[in-house]
Design a protein around this motif. Structure first.
Motif, PDB file in Angstrom:
ATOM      1  N   PRO A  55       0.786  -1.001   0.030  1.00 25.92           N
ATOM      2  CA  PRO A  55       0.050  -0.098  -0.107  1.00 25.92           C
ATOM      3  C   PRO A  55       0.966   1.255   0.007  1.00 25.92           C
ATOM      4  O   PRO A  55       0.328   2.205  -0.504  1.00 25.92           O
ATOM      5  CB  PRO A  55      -0.784  -0.166   1.140  1.00 25.92           C
ATOM      6  N   ALA A  56       1.931   1.452   0.653  1.00 26.67           N
ATOM      7  CA  ALA A  56       2.538   2.545   0.889  1.00 26.67           C
ATOM      8  C   ALA A  56       3.248   2.660  -0.681  1.00 26.67           C
ATOM      9  O   ALA A  56       3.507   3.861  -0.936  1.00 26.67           O
ATOM     10  CB  ALA A  56       4.020   2.086   1.856  1.00 26.67           C
ATOM     11  N   SER A  57       3.815   1.718  -1.196  1.00 33.19           N
ATOM     12  CA  SER A  57       4.332   1.711  -2.868  1.00 33.19           C
ATOM     13  C   SER A  57       3.252   2.397  -3.739  1.00 33.19           C
ATOM     14  O   SER A  57       3.830   3.318  -4.478  1.00 33.19           O
ATOM     15  CB  SER A  57       4.893   0.389  -3.070  1.00 33.19           C
ATOM     16  N   ARG A  58       2.221   1.847  -3.415  1.00 33.88           N
ATOM     17  CA  ARG A  58       1.135   2.569  -4.286  1.00 33.88           C
ATOM     18  C   ARG A  58       1.061   3.921  -4.081  1.00 33.88           C
ATOM     19  O   ARG A  58       0.592   4.965  -4.877  1.00 33.88           O
ATOM     20  CB  ARG A  58      -0.121   1.738  -4.139  1.00 33.88           C
ATOM     21  N   ARG A  59       0.833   4.455  -2.588  1.00 36.51           N
ATOM     22  CA  ARG A  59       0.703   5.847  -2.403  1.00 36.51           C
ATOM     23  C   ARG A  59       1.755   6.511  -3.089  1.00 36.51           C
ATOM     24  O   ARG A  59       1.512   7.834  -3.532  1.00 36.51           O
ATOM     25  CB  ARG A  59       0.734   6.005  -0.819  1.00 36.51           C
ATOM     26  N   GLU A  60       3.207   5.962  -2.922  1.00 42.45           N
ATOM     27  CA  GLU A  60       4.276   6.678  -3.424  1.00 42.45           C
ATOM     28  C   GLU A  60       3.935   6.990  -5.190  1.00 42.45           C
ATOM     29  O   GLU A  60       4.523   7.967  -5.546  1.00 42.45           O
ATOM     30  CB  GLU A  60       5.449   6.098  -2.756  1.00 42.45           C
ATOM     31  N   ARG A  61       3.831   5.957  -5.480  1.00 41.97           N
ATOM     32  CA  ARG A  61       3.512   6.076  -7.038  1.00 41.97           C
ATOM     33  C   ARG A  61       2.307   6.959  -7.609  1.00 41.97           C
ATOM     34  O   ARG A  61       2.675   7.852  -8.335  1.00 41.97           O
ATOM     35  CB  ARG A  61       3.062   4.465  -7.557  1.00 41.97           C
ATOM     36  N   LEU A  62       1.448   7.123  -6.781  1.00 35.76           N
ATOM     37  CA  LEU A  62       0.375   8.132  -6.979  1.00 35.76           C
ATOM     38  C   LEU A  62       1.015   9.429  -6.846  1.00 35.76           C
ATOM     39  O   LEU A  62       0.809  10.651  -7.555  1.00 35.76           O
ATOM     40  CB  LEU A  62      -0.862   7.685  -6.212  1.00 35.76           C
ATOM     41  N   ARG A  63       1.659   9.588  -5.880  1.00 31.38           N
ATOM     42  CA  ARG A  63       2.211  10.884  -5.312  1.00 31.38           C
ATOM     43  C   ARG A  63       3.233  11.215  -6.454  1.00 31.38           C
ATOM     44  O   ARG A  63       2.983  12.627  -6.895  1.00 31.38           O
ATOM     45  CB  ARG A  63       3.212  10.902  -4.148  1.00 31.38           C
ATOM     46  N   HIS A  64       4.236  10.486  -6.965  1.00 36.74           N
ATOM     47  CA  HIS A  64       4.760  10.782  -8.282  1.00 36.74           C
ATOM     48  C   HIS A  64       4.228  10.976  -9.499  1.00 36.74           C
ATOM     49  O   HIS A  64       4.420  12.268 -10.297  1.00 36.74           O
ATOM     50  CB  HIS A  64       5.943   9.698  -8.526  1.00 36.74           C
ATOM     51  N   HIS A  65       2.885  10.403  -9.631  1.00 35.60           N
ATOM     52  CA  HIS A  65       2.150  10.800 -10.804  1.00 35.60           C
ATOM     53  C   HIS A  65       1.687  11.945 -10.786  1.00 35.60           C
ATOM     54  O   HIS A  65       1.292  12.788 -11.881  1.00 35.60           O
ATOM     55  CB  HIS A  65       1.086   9.580 -10.778  1.00 35.60           C
ATOM     56  N   LEU A  66       1.220  12.595  -9.607  1.00 36.14           N
ATOM     57  CA  LEU A  66       0.506  13.762  -9.434  1.00 36.14           C
ATOM     58  C   LEU A  66       1.274  15.064  -9.558  1.00 36.14           C
ATOM     59  O   LEU A  66       1.078  16.228  -9.743  1.00 36.14           O
ATOM     60  CB  LEU A  66      -0.158  13.822  -8.271  1.00 36.14           C
ATOM     61  N   LEU A  67       2.854  14.715  -9.508  1.00 39.97           N
ATOM     62  CA  LEU A  67       3.739  15.713  -9.543  1.00 39.97           C
ATOM     63  C   LEU A  67       4.104  16.118 -11.035  1.00 39.97           C
ATOM     64  O   LEU A  67       5.185  16.035 -11.694  1.00 39.97           O
ATOM     65  CB  LEU A  67       5.198  15.345  -9.108  1.00 39.97           C
ATOM     66  N   CYS A  68       3.223  16.656 -11.815  1.00 40.46           N
ATOM     67  CA  CYS A  68       3.113  16.995 -13.166  1.00 40.46           C
ATOM     68  C   CYS A  68       3.272  18.609 -13.191  1.00 40.46           C
ATOM     69  O   CYS A  68       2.290  19.563 -12.639  1.00 40.46           O
ATOM     70  CB  CYS A  68       1.810  16.701 -13.881  1.00 40.46           C
TER      71      CYS A  68
END
Length: 226
Positions: free
Chosen positions: A48-61
């Protein structure tokens, strides 16, 4: 450059709070990718923490041009990846902008990586029209609706679940004010309309809709360029 860094820092701060709130939702029949683990994940303690981190990076647009909103996560895609319209295979292939490569590290234990047909069509289309690096992807219901306790099933969200997702959809769109929004399918369109947001309707690529979806992306790209 300083302005862009400041803007990204602000997005990161606000998106962290949003993601943290996503991870608090626990409802029967909905799998929360940012809170829960699937039975076939090799690293359940950190998934779950890895998915949260991937989402965080995706939003850094730094320069978002479009937001594509789908219906809900599927078991072949966001349930494992944490990103809408994104499969394990696409992550392993390094096809997702801004998201760190998995470097060959699997996120499921099945013999072959999960591959979601709609995800492949969406990202291929975004690259073809030059929007991949400026696109943000999300779902009107951000949690995975499944049949009973069967993780490898999908179903249409109930009306109650769709309404539950409205608050999180609105908060997502508020992270990126002024960015063009497109609904991928009728369920997403209905939720977006209820929020009073103008959006272009794209045909969902599933069930023979790939060509019409790509045509819609071309129109979206034309509108972005004007």
């Amino acid at each position: 450059m300083a302005h862009q860094i400041s803007a990204l820092s602000d997005i990161d701060s606000r998106s962290r709070g949003y993601i943290a709130d996503l991870a608090t939702v626990h409802r029967p029949g909905l799998f929360n990718p940012w809170l829960e683990c699937s039975p076939d994940e090799p690293l359940p303690a950190t998934a779950p923490a890895s998915r949260r981190e991937r989402l965080r990076h995706h939003l850094l647009c730094p320069d978002p041009a479009v937001i594509l909103i789908g219906e809900a996560p599927g078991y072949q895609g966001a349930r494992y990846s944490g990103l809408a319209f994104t499969s394990e295979r696409l992550l392993l292939n390094g096809a997702i902008p801004r998201v760190p490569s998995l470097l060959g590290e699997r996120i499921s234990t099945r013999p072959r990586p999960w591959s979601e047909p709609s995800a492949a069509i969406v990202w291929k289309g975004l690259y073809e029209v030059g929007l991949a690096h400026r696109a943000l992807l999300w779902n009107s219901v951000p949690w995975h609706p499944m049949l009973g306790n069967q993780p490898h099933t999908n179903r249409t969200p109930t009306e109650e679940e769709r309404v539950l997702g409205l608050e999180y959809l609105q908060r997502f769109l508020e992270l990126f004010p002024g960015v063009m929004v497109a609904a991928v399918g009728k369920v997403a369109e209905r939720s977006i309309q209820e929020l009073g947001v103008d959006a272009l309707l794209l045909r969902h690529p599933a069930n023979g809709g790939a060509t019409l979806f790509r045509d819609g992306l071309k129109e979206l790209a034309r509108q972005v360029s004007h």
